[in-house]
Write a protein that holds these residues in place. Sequence first.
Motif, short mmCIF file in Angstrom:
data_model
loop_
_atom_site.label_atom_id
_atom_site.label_comp_id
_atom_site.label_asym_id
_atom_site.label_seq_id
_atom_site.Cartn_x
_atom_site.Cartn_y
_atom_site.Cartn_z
N SER A 152 6.21 -43.84 -35.87
CA SER A 152 7.25 -42.77 -36.58
C SER A 152 6.62 -42.55 -38.00
O SER A 152 6.71 -41.21 -38.53
CB SER A 152 8.68 -43.23 -36.40
OG SER A 152 9.64 -42.37 -37.15
N THR A 153 6.56 -43.45 -38.96
CA THR A 153 6.08 -43.18 -40.19
C THR A 153 4.67 -42.48 -40.42
O THR A 153 4.49 -41.70 -41.02
CB THR A 153 5.89 -44.66 -41.08
OG1 THR A 153 7.17 -45.33 -40.97
CG2 THR A 153 5.63 -44.38 -42.53
N ALA A 154 3.76 -43.03 -39.52
CA ALA A 154 2.43 -42.56 -39.38
C ALA A 154 2.74 -40.91 -39.29
O ALA A 154 1.88 -40.27 -40.00
CB ALA A 154 1.77 -43.14 -38.58
N THR A 155 3.39 -40.51 -38.15
CA THR A 155 3.43 -39.17 -37.77
C THR A 155 4.02 -38.20 -38.79
O THR A 155 3.75 -37.27 -39.25
CB THR A 155 4.36 -38.89 -36.56
OG1 THR A 155 3.53 -39.71 -35.50
CG2 THR A 155 4.44 -37.60 -36.19
N GLU A 156 5.15 -38.89 -39.54
CA GLU A 156 5.98 -38.21 -40.59
C GLU A 156 5.05 -37.95 -41.77
O GLU A 156 4.99 -36.88 -42.53
CB GLU A 156 6.98 -39.04 -41.07
CG GLU A 156 7.73 -38.45 -42.25
CD GLU A 156 9.10 -39.36 -42.58
OE1 GLU A 156 9.66 -39.11 -43.83
OE2 GLU A 156 9.32 -40.34 -41.78
N VAL A 157 4.20 -39.02 -42.27
CA VAL A 157 3.46 -38.99 -43.19
C VAL A 157 2.19 -37.94 -43.13
O VAL A 157 1.69 -37.28 -44.09
CB VAL A 157 2.68 -40.32 -43.61
CG1 VAL A 157 1.71 -40.32 -44.59
CG2 VAL A 157 3.93 -41.32 -44.37
N PHE A 158 1.73 -38.03 -41.92
CA PHE A 158 0.65 -36.99 -41.23
C PHE A 158 1.06 -35.76 -41.47
O PHE A 158 0.35 -34.81 -42.10
CB PHE A 158 -0.10 -37.69 -40.20
CG PHE A 158 -0.99 -36.62 -39.53
CD1 PHE A 158 -2.15 -36.37 -39.85
CD2 PHE A 158 -0.69 -35.65 -38.36
CE1 PHE A 158 -3.35 -35.59 -39.51
CE2 PHE A 158 -1.62 -34.84 -38.11
CZ PHE A 158 -2.87 -34.92 -38.52
N ASN A 159 2.18 -35.43 -40.84
CA ASN A 159 2.88 -33.86 -40.83
C ASN A 159 2.83 -33.43 -42.36
O ASN A 159 2.68 -32.28 -42.62
CB ASN A 159 3.96 -34.05 -40.15
CG ASN A 159 3.88 -34.11 -38.53
OD1 ASN A 159 2.65 -33.88 -38.23
ND2 ASN A 159 4.72 -34.62 -37.87
N THR A 160 3.49 -34.33 -43.06
CA THR A 160 3.47 -34.12 -44.54
C THR A 160 2.39 -33.57 -45.34
O THR A 160 2.32 -32.52 -45.94
CB THR A 160 4.29 -35.24 -45.40
OG1 THR A 160 5.60 -35.39 -44.84
CG2 THR A 160 4.45 -34.70 -47.01
N VAL A 161 1.22 -34.41 -44.99
CA VAL A 161 0.02 -34.31 -45.59
C VAL A 161 -0.34 -32.74 -44.97
O VAL A 161 -1.04 -32.00 -45.80
CB VAL A 161 -0.96 -35.28 -45.29
CG1 VAL A 161 -2.74 -34.87 -45.81
CG2 VAL A 161 -0.47 -36.61 -45.97
N GLN A 162 -0.51 -32.80 -43.72
CA GLN A 162 -0.83 -31.26 -43.00
C GLN A 162 -0.05 -30.34 -43.86
O GLN A 162 -0.85 -29.05 -43.79
CB GLN A 162 -0.48 -31.44 -41.43
CG GLN A 162 -1.46 -32.35 -40.89
CD GLN A 162 -2.99 -31.99 -40.78
OE1 GLN A 162 -3.63 -31.88 -41.85
NE2 GLN A 162 -3.48 -31.34 -39.43
N GLN A 163 1.17 -30.21 -44.02
CA GLN A 163 1.82 -29.03 -44.31
C GLN A 163 1.45 -28.92 -45.87
O GLN A 163 1.31 -27.74 -46.25
CB GLN A 163 3.44 -29.39 -44.54
CG GLN A 163 3.92 -29.53 -43.16
CD GLN A 163 5.45 -30.02 -43.05
OE1 GLN A 163 6.01 -30.24 -44.23
NE2 GLN A 163 6.02 -30.07 -42.09
N ALA A 164 1.29 -29.92 -46.60
CA ALA A 164 0.65 -29.77 -48.02
C ALA A 164 -0.58 -28.83 -47.98
O ALA A 164 -0.89 -28.15 -48.84
CB ALA A 164 0.63 -31.02 -48.57
N VAL A 165 -1.58 -29.42 -47.22
CA VAL A 165 -2.94 -28.70 -47.05
C VAL A 165 -2.83 -27.23 -46.64
O VAL A 165 -3.49 -26.34 -47.07
CB VAL A 165 -3.74 -29.53 -46.19
CG1 VAL A 165 -4.99 -28.79 -45.85
CG2 VAL A 165 -4.19 -31.06 -46.57
#
Length: 560
Positions: A152-165
């Motif tokens: 859950s945390t990995a997916t949330e952090v990954f999506n946040t980074v993807q949105q920033a990029v």
Amino acid sequence: MSLFRKKSISAMTSDAGHDGHGHGLNKILTVKDLTYLGIAAVVGAGIFSTIGSAAADGGPGISLLFVITAITCGFSALCYAEFASRVPVSGSAYTYAYVSFGELVAWIIGWALILEYAIGNIVVAISWSSYFNNLLQGINVHLPFWMTTNSSTATEVFNTVQQAVATGKVADADMLEIINGYNSAPKIMGYKLFMNIPAFVIVALITALAYKGIQESKKSANAMVIFKIAVIILVIILGFFYVNTDNWNPFMPNGFKGVLQGVSAVFYAYIGFDAISTTAEECKNPQRDLPRGMMYSLLICTILYILIALVLTGMVHYSELDVDDPLAYVFDKLGLKWIGYIISISAVIATTSVLLVFQLGQPRIWMSMSRDGLLPGAFGKIHPKYKTPAFATIVTGLLVGIPTLFVPGSLMTDLTSIGTLFAFVIVSGGVLLLPRINGNQQAGKFKLPYINGQIIIPVLVAAFIYAFRTRFTEAISNFGHENHQEMLFLLFVAIAIIVAVYSILKKLSVIPVLGALSCMYLMIEIPTISWLWFFAWMGLGLALYFAYGYRKSKLATAAA
């Protein structure tokens, strides 16, 4: 076969100290050891992480919240001390509820204590993993991303980074590590595998230490406490020279309501002091030393928390403190990175000590419940060599360790606080029943001072309603359309008024009444979603009680 059948104090004490097979616990703990255990349980993640989010809401006024919380816990600690002196038996609030309110309430408290100890340790273990991973990265050791977090945390952090990029932000080294780590995670049946391995490993190691014996556990706890207290004092002294008093103005930027928003995070830092009572049967002189250990540890920790809060909010503006590691952050900002590294080491040790004390507490509660027949007999067996509740210790390790691999810790913090506060309310209320239950039996060596609440309690309740008159009138005018939080507030006011009337009629003692009411108030400030999970947890516990404990209880079999 009453649901509220009670176990006498004499029966409770006569059953203590052995498992029915000739094996008992080691009586080696002194008041110094108990004080160290209390500090070990209290000074942990709260002072190294959650204090930051609380300060971001309440500003420098968060120091007042530590005072309020300490007073609240102080009332409860005095009530615990009264019980510990009269009923020097392992089991904490579960045991105290059994002799005051009866079996059903005792079971409910025992089930709630799983939230405080076992489930609370899931949060601590995940926090430990984060500190440990940061420490490794500081020496340029990088564990694979999939081994340090949950799905859950990995997916949330990954999506946040993807949105920033996607918005055009250039990925830095940390962001690239997350992206590459997420994409390279191993797959099982098409699903990416994420497991918090460090959290599981530390739980396994601590469980092994708790299994080995109380002698080894106390030596480890004492050493860890000495180190982390030394680091905290160092932080306070050094930080004092960098305090800018302008940062303390305004003292409560979001008002008193903003200060209270941090109640769950701050209270979570205090929940460990009652763990001392679970070691009652391993104390040399529990009736004298348990009350002292509780009060000494609570006083020391409160002073440290207040000083840390004032230093932190004086070194930087409170708005900057909403970070995972506020102590290390403020010193890094000032260019004192070597202090940040020492703090990181201390955070790892501090959370390790919290894990140890809680892993000691939960098995001893289960041991007491098993001794009363509410759990299978295996939970009450004591290891013939190590003198510990061996099976219960292993089960606790599995109950904590396995979820740490996959569960995000944020789900558990508020639940843990509710479970603890609920236990505090019951213990405080139970003291009011003790004189009737105790009869002519000799009182313990600690006696809670009686202060007639006939006038004091109604005056304090009236003052509370006046202080919160705006919130009260708005909740009344919007009744039926109000959110659940305000409904809980109205329920608390109604209970407080009933208690005030009852205090006039029965001349109730001030300390236990204030302990119960103050803990109730802190409970209503916890988010509603946590209450819903709490009720679901209680429902599961009641189902287990009626399926097993109600029929197998020794009081039930004796009556039959």
